[in-house]
Motif scaffolding. Structure first.
Motif, PDB file in Angstrom:
ATOM      1  N   GLY A 188      40.441 104.896 -20.358  1.00  0.00           N
ATOM      2  CA  GLY A 188      40.472 106.122 -19.562  1.00  0.00           C
ATOM      3  C   GLY A 188      40.271 107.371 -20.405  1.00  0.00           C
ATOM      4  N   LEU A 189      40.920 107.417 -21.570  1.00  0.00           N
ATOM      5  CA  LEU A 189      40.728 108.564 -22.470  1.00  0.00           C
ATOM      6  C   LEU A 189      39.277 108.668 -22.932  1.00  0.00           C
ATOM      7  CD1 LEU A 189      43.937 108.485 -24.703  1.00  0.00           C
ATOM      8  CD2 LEU A 189      43.263 110.267 -23.081  1.00  0.00           C
ATOM      9  N   GLU A 190      38.678 107.528 -23.238  1.00  0.00           N
ATOM     10  CA  GLU A 190      37.270 107.533 -23.646  1.00  0.00           C
ATOM     11  C   GLU A 190      36.363 108.023 -22.530  1.00  0.00           C
ATOM     12  OE1 GLU A 190      35.509 105.379 -27.244  1.00  0.00           O
ATOM     13  OE2 GLU A 190      35.362 104.178 -25.427  1.00  0.00           O
ATOM     14  N   LEU A 191      36.629 107.591 -21.318  1.00  0.00           N
ATOM     15  CA  LEU A 191      35.822 108.034 -20.184  1.00  0.00           C
ATOM     16  C   LEU A 191      35.940 109.548 -19.991  1.00  0.00           C
ATOM     17  CD1 LEU A 191      36.490 105.115 -17.686  1.00  0.00           C
ATOM     18  CD2 LEU A 191      34.333 105.629 -18.861  1.00  0.00           C
ATOM     19  N   LEU A 192      37.148 110.082 -20.165  1.00  0.00           N
ATOM     20  CA  LEU A 192      37.337 111.527 -20.059  1.00  0.00           C
ATOM     21  C   LEU A 192      36.672 112.276 -21.214  1.00  0.00           C
ATOM     22  CD1 LEU A 192      41.082 111.711 -18.952  1.00  0.00           C
ATOM     23  CD2 LEU A 192      39.071 112.336 -17.591  1.00  0.00           C
ATOM     24  N   TRP A 193      36.776 111.733 -22.433  1.00  0.00           N
ATOM     25  CA  TRP A 193      36.277 112.400 -23.639  1.00  0.00           C
ATOM     26  C   TRP A 193      34.753 112.303 -23.763  1.00  0.00           C
ATOM     27  CZ3 TRP A 193      38.552 115.438 -27.233  1.00  0.00           C
ATOM     28  CH2 TRP A 193      37.907 115.621 -28.460  1.00  0.00           C
ATOM     29  N   ARG A 194      34.223 111.078 -23.592  1.00  0.00           N
ATOM     30  CA  ARG A 194      32.794 110.838 -23.833  1.00  0.00           C
ATOM     31  C   ARG A 194      31.989 110.574 -22.571  1.00  0.00           C
ATOM     32  NH1 ARG A 194      31.195 106.593 -28.068  1.00  0.00           N
ATOM     33  NH2 ARG A 194      31.817 105.169 -26.431  1.00  0.00           N
ATOM     34  N   GLY A 195      32.666 110.279 -21.493  1.00  0.00           N
ATOM     35  CA  GLY A 195      31.969 109.955 -20.256  1.00  0.00           C
ATOM     36  C   GLY A 195      31.516 108.509 -20.169  1.00  0.00           C
ATOM     37  N   ARG A 196      31.876 107.692 -21.152  1.00  0.00           N
ATOM     38  CA  ARG A 196      31.511 106.275 -21.153  1.00  0.00           C
ATOM     39  C   ARG A 196      32.474 105.528 -22.078  1.00  0.00           C
ATOM     40  NH1 ARG A 196      28.513 105.085 -25.905  1.00  0.00           N
ATOM     41  NH2 ARG A 196      27.912 106.974 -26.997  1.00  0.00           N
ATOM     42  N   SER A 197      32.474 104.218 -21.932  1.00  0.00           N
ATOM     43  CA  SER A 197      33.292 103.376 -22.799  1.00  0.00           C
ATOM     44  C   SER A 197      32.596 102.027 -22.938  1.00  0.00           C
ATOM     45  CB  SER A 197      34.708 103.209 -22.231  1.00  0.00           C
ATOM     46  OG  SER A 197      35.555 102.615 -23.190  1.00  0.00           O
ATOM     47  N   HIS A 198      33.256 101.095 -23.555  1.00  0.00           N
ATOM     48  CA  HIS A 198      32.724  99.760 -23.819  1.00  0.00           C
ATOM     49  C   HIS A 198      33.887  98.788 -23.656  1.00  0.00           C
ATOM     50  CE1 HIS A 198      31.195  96.468 -26.481  1.00  0.00           C
ATOM     51  NE2 HIS A 198      30.023  96.858 -26.004  1.00  0.00           N
ATOM     52  N   TRP A 199      33.611  97.572 -23.221  1.00  0.00           N
ATOM     53  CA  TRP A 199      34.680  96.589 -22.988  1.00  0.00           C
ATOM     54  C   TRP A 199      35.557  96.375 -24.222  1.00  0.00           C
ATOM     55  CZ3 TRP A 199      34.813  92.425 -26.167  1.00  0.00           C
ATOM     56  CH2 TRP A 199      33.623  92.068 -26.816  1.00  0.00           C
ATOM     57  N   SER A 200      34.976  96.496 -25.399  1.00  0.00           N
ATOM     58  CA  SER A 200      35.741  96.266 -26.626  1.00  0.00           C
ATOM     59  C   SER A 200      36.825  97.326 -26.829  1.00  0.00           C
ATOM     60  CB  SER A 200      34.809  96.219 -27.838  1.00  0.00           C
ATOM     61  OG  SER A 200      34.142  97.454 -28.004  1.00  0.00           O
ATOM     62  N   MET A 201      36.632  98.500 -26.232  1.00  0.00           N
ATOM     63  CA  MET A 201      37.626  99.560 -26.371  1.00  0.00           C
ATOM     64  C   MET A 201      38.887  99.238 -25.574  1.00  0.00           C
ATOM     65  SD  MET A 201      36.247 101.587 -28.542  1.00  0.00           S
ATOM     66  CE  MET A 201      35.743 100.011 -29.230  1.00  0.00           C
ATOM     67  N   PHE A 202      38.744  98.495 -24.492  1.00  0.00           N
ATOM     68  CA  PHE A 202      39.923  98.025 -23.753  1.00  0.00           C
ATOM     69  C   PHE A 202      40.735  97.098 -24.651  1.00  0.00           C
ATOM     70  CE2 PHE A 202      42.230  95.077 -21.062  1.00  0.00           C
ATOM     71  CZ  PHE A 202      42.828  95.923 -20.146  1.00  0.00           C
ATOM     72  N   LEU A 203      40.071  96.182 -25.332  1.00  0.00           N
ATOM     73  CA  LEU A 203      40.759  95.242 -26.229  1.00  0.00           C
ATOM     74  C   LEU A 203      41.387  95.971 -27.415  1.00  0.00           C
ATOM     75  CD1 LEU A 203      38.184  92.293 -26.269  1.00  0.00           C
ATOM     76  CD2 LEU A 203      40.210  92.569 -24.811  1.00  0.00           C
ATOM     77  N   LEU A 204      40.638  96.897 -27.998  1.00  0.00           N
ATOM     78  CA  LEU A 204      41.147  97.662 -29.132  1.00  0.00           C
ATOM     79  C   LEU A 204      42.353  98.491 -28.714  1.00  0.00           C
ATOM     80  CD1 LEU A 204      40.988  98.740 -32.025  1.00  0.00           C
ATOM     81  CD2 LEU A 204      39.251 100.366 -31.234  1.00  0.00           C
ATOM     82  N   GLY A 205      42.246  99.174 -27.589  1.00  0.00           N
ATOM     83  CA  GLY A 205      43.350 100.001 -27.114  1.00  0.00           C
ATOM     84  C   GLY A 205      44.590  99.184 -26.798  1.00  0.00           C
ATOM     85  N   GLY A 206      44.402  98.044 -26.150  1.00  0.00           N
ATOM     86  CA  GLY A 206      45.541  97.177 -25.839  1.00  0.00           C
ATOM     87  C   GLY A 206      46.218  96.649 -27.090  1.00  0.00           C
ATOM     88  N   GLY A 207      45.409  96.226 -28.055  1.00  0.00           N
ATOM     89  CA  GLY A 207      45.966  95.713 -29.308  1.00  0.00           C
ATOM     90  C   GLY A 207      46.709  96.779 -30.094  1.00  0.00           C
ATOM     91  N   CYS A 208      46.132  97.968 -30.180  1.00  0.00           N
ATOM     92  CA  CYS A 208      46.797  99.060 -30.892  1.00  0.00           C
ATOM     93  C   CYS A 208      48.093  99.457 -30.195  1.00  0.00           C
ATOM     94  CB  CYS A 208      45.867 100.272 -31.000  1.00  0.00           C
ATOM     95  SG  CYS A 208      44.498 100.041 -32.146  1.00  0.00           S
ATOM     96  N   PHE A 209      48.064  99.517 -28.870  1.00  0.00           N
ATOM     97  CA  PHE A 209      49.246  99.879 -28.094  1.00  0.00           C
ATOM     98  C   PHE A 209      50.384  98.890 -28.352  1.00  0.00           C
ATOM     99  CE2 PHE A 209      51.606 100.045 -23.984  1.00  0.00           C
ATOM    100  CZ  PHE A 209      51.924 101.403 -23.975  1.00  0.00           C
ATOM    101  N   LEU A 210      50.071  97.593 -28.307  1.00  0.00           N
ATOM    102  CA  LEU A 210      51.093  96.583 -28.586  1.00  0.00           C
ATOM    103  C   LEU A 210      51.613  96.691 -30.020  1.00  0.00           C
ATOM    104  CD1 LEU A 210      49.926  93.246 -26.897  1.00  0.00           C
ATOM    105  CD2 LEU A 210      51.887  94.664 -26.300  1.00  0.00           C
ATOM    106  N   ALA A 211      50.711  96.879 -30.964  1.00  0.00           N
ATOM    107  CA  ALA A 211      51.121  96.963 -32.371  1.00  0.00           C
ATOM    108  C   ALA A 211      52.011  98.177 -32.614  1.00  0.00           C
ATOM    109  CB  ALA A 211      49.886  97.010 -33.277  1.00  0.00           C
ATOM    110  N   ILE A 212      51.660  99.315 -32.034  1.00  0.00           N
ATOM    111  CA  ILE A 212      52.472 100.529 -32.190  1.00  0.00           C
ATOM    112  C   ILE A 212      53.851 100.325 -31.570  1.00  0.00           C
ATOM    113  CG2 ILE A 212      52.696 102.925 -31.392  1.00  0.00           C
ATOM    114  CD1 ILE A 212      49.575 103.087 -31.762  1.00  0.00           C
TER     115      ILE A 212
END
Length: 125
Positions: free
Chosen positions: A19-43
């Protein structure tokens, strides 16, 4: 309840990052969902396990996000079609850069707060 709880927390992180990527850049990629989820869990897991100061949480979260971004970039973004930091100062191979490493600091603190709130809510159920 651990696997379903972790799956929900992962989805919250992945959806928030996308969602942040869509707001910031207007687009995203499926890998960003995985990256964001993994970082969120790790944090969230790091913060739950260790008593870190606010600056410590920000630094640790920023390093988690930057390392995740570098790993994802080296694996999936070799052609720079997902993102390209080549024109950003202090970048490494166009995959990571200092300005975004600094941006991850307050976002990591927000992620920590959201993780704790979501985890608390999920434990009540």
């Amino acid at each position: 309840m651990t696997l379903p709880k972790n799956t929900l927390l992962f989805a919250i992180g992945g959806g928030s990052y996308t969602g942040l990527e869509l707001l910031w850049r207007g687009r995203s990629h499926w890998s960003m969902f995985l990256l964001g989820g993994g970082c969120f869990l790790a944090i969230g897991k790091l913060s739950a396990r260790y008593r870190l100061s606010i600056p410590g949480k920000m630094l640790a979260g920023s390093l988690i996000c930057t390392a995740g971004e570098l790993a994802t970039g080296l694996l999936l973004n070799r052609d720079h079609r997902i993102w390209d930091y080549s024109a950003v100062p202090l970048n490494f191979r166009g995959q990571i850069c200092l300005p975004f490493t600094l941006l991850w600091m307050p976002l990591s603190l927000a992620a920590d707060w959201i993780y704790k709130a979501a985890d608390k809510q999920l434990r009540r159920q």
